[in-house]
Design an enzyme around this catalytic site. Structure first.
Site, PDB file in Angstrom:
ATOM      1  N   ARG A 131       0.904  -1.142   0.000  1.00 24.93           N
ATOM      2  CA  ARG A 131       0.000   0.000   0.000  1.00 24.93           C
ATOM      3  C   ARG A 131       0.945   1.195   0.000  1.00 24.93           C
ATOM      4  O   ARG A 131       1.922   1.169  -0.725  1.00 24.93           O
ATOM      5  CB  ARG A 131      -0.916  -0.089   1.234  1.00 24.93           C
ATOM      6  CG  ARG A 131      -2.236   0.598   1.058  1.00 24.93           C
ATOM      7  CD  ARG A 131      -3.199   0.350   2.205  1.00 24.93           C
ATOM      8  NE  ARG A 131      -2.750   0.857   3.495  1.00 24.93           N
ATOM      9  CZ  ARG A 131      -3.475   0.814   4.609  1.00 24.93           C
ATOM     10  NH1 ARG A 131      -4.694   0.314   4.603  1.00 24.93           N
ATOM     11  NH2 ARG A 131      -3.005   1.292   5.761  1.00 24.93           N
ATOM     12  N   ARG A 157       0.032   1.983  17.215  1.00 27.15           N
ATOM     13  CA  ARG A 157      -1.087   2.736  16.637  1.00 27.15           C
ATOM     14  C   ARG A 157      -2.349   1.887  16.802  1.00 27.15           C
ATOM     15  O   ARG A 157      -2.579   0.948  16.063  1.00 27.15           O
ATOM     16  CB  ARG A 157      -0.831   3.028  15.150  1.00 27.15           C
ATOM     17  CG  ARG A 157       0.471   3.786  14.889  1.00 27.15           C
ATOM     18  CD  ARG A 157       0.584   4.179  13.429  1.00 27.15           C
ATOM     19  NE  ARG A 157       0.416   3.065  12.522  1.00 27.15           N
ATOM     20  CZ  ARG A 157       1.398   2.279  12.079  1.00 27.15           C
ATOM     21  NH1 ARG A 157       2.655   2.506  12.440  1.00 27.15           N
ATOM     22  NH2 ARG A 157       1.150   1.282  11.255  1.00 27.15           N
ATOM     23  N   CYS A 180     -35.878  -1.642   5.295  1.00 27.58           N
ATOM     24  CA  CYS A 180     -36.203  -0.435   4.520  1.00 27.58           C
ATOM     25  C   CYS A 180     -35.131   0.636   4.782  1.00 27.58           C
ATOM     26  O   CYS A 180     -34.223   0.434   5.580  1.00 27.58           O
ATOM     27  CB  CYS A 180     -37.556   0.115   4.936  1.00 27.58           C
ATOM     28  SG  CYS A 180     -38.892  -1.086   4.983  1.00 27.58           S
ATOM     29  N   MET A 181     -35.283   1.792   4.135  1.00 22.22           N
ATOM     30  CA  MET A 181     -34.297   2.857   4.340  1.00 22.22           C
ATOM     31  C   MET A 181     -34.299   3.354   5.795  1.00 22.22           C
ATOM     32  O   MET A 181     -33.248   3.632   6.368  1.00 22.22           O
ATOM     33  CB  MET A 181     -34.581   4.025   3.387  1.00 22.22           C
ATOM     34  CG  MET A 181     -33.490   5.080   3.380  1.00 22.22           C
ATOM     35  SD  MET A 181     -33.846   6.484   2.324  1.00 22.22           S
ATOM     36  CE  MET A 181     -33.863   5.744   0.709  1.00 22.22           C
ATOM     37  N   ASP A 182     -35.501   3.452   6.376  1.00 25.63           N
ATOM     38  CA  ASP A 182     -35.619   4.072   7.702  1.00 25.63           C
ATOM     39  C   ASP A 182     -36.188   3.143   8.763  1.00 25.63           C
ATOM     40  O   ASP A 182     -36.311   3.542   9.920  1.00 25.63           O
ATOM     41  CB  ASP A 182     -36.542   5.297   7.619  1.00 25.63           C
ATOM     42  CG  ASP A 182     -36.228   6.148   6.412  1.00 25.63           C
ATOM     43  OD1 ASP A 182     -35.072   6.597   6.316  1.00 25.63           O
ATOM     44  OD2 ASP A 182     -37.100   6.321   5.546  1.00 25.63           O
ATOM     45  N   TYR A 186     -41.330  -4.272   1.766  1.00 27.76           N
ATOM     46  CA  TYR A 186     -41.119  -4.257   0.310  1.00 27.76           C
ATOM     47  C   TYR A 186     -40.910  -5.662  -0.237  1.00 27.76           C
ATOM     48  O   TYR A 186     -40.119  -6.436   0.310  1.00 27.76           O
ATOM     49  CB  TYR A 186     -39.903  -3.403  -0.043  1.00 27.76           C
ATOM     50  CG  TYR A 186     -40.102  -1.929   0.179  1.00 27.76           C
ATOM     51  CD1 TYR A 186     -41.091  -1.229  -0.491  1.00 27.76           C
ATOM     52  CD2 TYR A 186     -39.291  -1.235   1.066  1.00 27.76           C
ATOM     53  CE1 TYR A 186     -41.276   0.135  -0.287  1.00 27.76           C
ATOM     54  CE2 TYR A 186     -39.462   0.120   1.280  1.00 27.76           C
ATOM     55  CZ  TYR A 186     -40.458   0.797   0.604  1.00 27.76           C
ATOM     56  OH  TYR A 186     -40.636   2.137   0.796  1.00 27.76           O
TER      57      TYR A 186
HETATM   58  C1  LIG Z   1      -1.572   2.906   9.130  1.00 24.46           C
HETATM   59  C2  LIG Z   1      -2.500   2.381  10.165  1.00 24.46           C
HETATM   60  N1  LIG Z   1      -2.063   2.212  11.414  1.00 24.46           N
HETATM   61  C3  LIG Z   1      -2.870   1.727  12.392  1.00 24.46           C
HETATM   62  C4  LIG Z   1      -4.183   1.385  12.141  1.00 24.46           C
HETATM   63  C5  LIG Z   1      -5.030   0.808  13.251  1.00 24.46           C
HETATM   64  O1  LIG Z   1      -5.358  -0.523  12.969  1.00 24.46           O
HETATM   65  P1  LIG Z   1      -6.252  -1.391  13.976  1.00 24.46           P
HETATM   66  O2  LIG Z   1      -7.630  -0.789  13.935  1.00 24.46           O
HETATM   67  O3  LIG Z   1      -6.253  -2.759  13.389  1.00 24.46           O
HETATM   68  O4  LIG Z   1      -5.628  -1.292  15.310  1.00 24.46           O
HETATM   69  C6  LIG Z   1      -4.683   1.544  10.849  1.00 24.46           C
HETATM   70  C7  LIG Z   1      -6.058   1.170  10.545  1.00 24.46           C
HETATM   71  O5  LIG Z   1      -6.432   0.661   9.557  1.00 24.46           O
HETATM   72  C8  LIG Z   1      -3.816   2.060   9.831  1.00 24.46           C
HETATM   73  O6  LIG Z   1      -4.257   2.220   8.584  1.00 24.46           O
END
Ligand SMILES: Cc1ncc(COP(=O)(O)O)c(C=O)c1O
Length: 371
Positions: free
Chosen positions: A136, A221, A310-312, A265
């Site tokens: 990516r 992260r 449905c939508m709502d 529907y």
């Molecule tokens: C670059 C990056 N770091 C960290 C995360 C967090 O990932 P997770 O929700 O699996 O902890 C994401 C989420 O997709 C991400 O794109």
């Protein structure tokens, strides 16, 4: 607490659960925590989630786009914020002026950021993204040392971080993640040898943070674990994490129908006997999927959704809970008495995973903070 008087349907966001989940991540990883609040905090509401996460000790927030970072700044959040995705060159000055850190992976991006920094009169804070196996965003590992030298020596640029992202950390077999970690470690070694290691090295998402201590580096992260959701069936959160979001509504009407009555529907469901059919003001306009097999909780029991969503609105079959009345609570995600329906359960019914379930909650669903 019932918010049925105010909203057709709503999600309750347990901010104490966010705080507890952040503390779990801090304790278990021993690293700094970046609260990943992109996509409106995985559908939970970015600003309250980010505030709760920072209260509990998260030092960074992570977003995907500049506008998400600016939303946090406009709400008064002062913490460091990293844009994990690409920042358009036309908007570099805005990001720099807002002290928002950015991911880069090409020499041209570093030059453009330096020019924008000179124009704004403030430094551009940059994190070098290296692709170690996700295919990516990111530089090739072999290009990273040269980019690191460029980042460290370009005036107006602060070389703040080095990072990568795992493709398969939520799988039982951690060999692919170990291999990505090994690749990343090689890059880091070269950058350290060149004397240009940035202060923050980070790689792990929730799954890697919890399963691979060697991948934690300076910061993890954390997205899905922040929300108390399992990264995958193979990678379950340990004890101590709690789900944050409950999705609720109420019965707005109950129809007592004779056999042979078509419901909704296309008359996708036809009553088989005298049946009680409840109407719930939740639909695909709220992010609830129009697929067969949906279930909700009413009266502490799991009951089937019948007919097409449905939508709502959607319709439920109430024969299992004959005592239910108009106004009674309906739970789409969460607990009711002893019964529970999780975002993972809904993901299984919808043929997807919990991430997509919560991110798909539409803007018109009220987010109500509790705790
Ligand atoms: C670059 C990056 N770091 C960290 C995360 C967090 O990932 P997770 O929700 O699996 O902890 C994401 C989420 O997709 C991400 O794109």
């Amino acid at each position: 607490m019932s918010l049925a008087g105010e909203y057709s349907n709503w999600v309750e966001i347990d901010l104490e659960a966010i705080e507890g989940n952040v503390r779990q991540c801090l304790q278990r990883t021993g690293a700094q925590v970046m609260a990943v609040v992109k996509a409106n905090g995985y559908g939970h509401g970015a600003v309250p989630v980010a505030r709760a996460a920072v209260r509990a000790g998260a030092t960074w927030c992570g977003v995907a786009r500049l506008d998400e970072a600016l939303e946090l700044r406009q709400a008064g959040m002062d913490c460091p914020i990293l844009i994990l995705g690409a920042t358009p060159v036309q908007r570099l000055r805005e990001a720099i002026a807002a002290r928002v850190s950015m991911a880069v992976w090409e020499a041209g991006q570093v030059r453009a950021a330096a020019e924008a920094a000179a124009a704004v009169g403030q430094p551009a804070r940059l994190h070098l993204k290296v692709d170690t196996g996700m295919t990516r965003l990111g530089s090739e590992p072999e290009d990273a040392p040269e980019l690191a030298r460029q980042l460290a020596s370009t005036p107006g640029v602060v070389f703040e971080g080095l990072f990568t992202h795992f493709a398969r950390a939520d799988e039982e077999d951690l060999a692919p993640t170990d291999e990505q970690t090994r690749q990343f470690r090689l890059v880091l070694d070269q950058i350290e040898t060149a004397g240009v290691r940035p202060p923050l090295v980070h790689a792990a998402n929730s799954a890697a943070g919890l399963a691979c201590p060697a991948a934690c580096f300076d910061m993890v992260r954390v997205g899905i674990a922040l929300y108390g959701l399992h990264p995958s069936a193979e990678c379950q959160l340990p004890e101590g994490f709690r789900p944050v979001l409950s999705w609720k509504s109420q019965l707005t009407q109950i129809r007592v129908t004779p056999p042979g009555r078509g419901v909704g529907y296309g008359h996708a469901y036809v009553t088989r006997k005298l049946e009680r059919i409840g109407v719930v003001p939740v639909g695909y306009g709220d992010g609830y999927r129009r697929v067969p097999g949906n279930r909700v909780l009413v009266g502490g029991r799991v009951v089937p959704v019948v007919g097409n969503v449905c939508m709502d609105q959607l319709m439920v079959q109430l024969d299992e809970v004959p005592e239910t009345r108009v106004g009674d609570e309906v739970v789409l995600i969460g607990r009711q008495g002893q019964a529970e329906l999780t975002a993972e359960d809904l993901g299984a019914i919808w043929g997807t995973f919990s991430y997509e379930v919560v991110c798909g909650l539409s803007a018109r669903v009220a987010r109500v903070s509790i705790g």
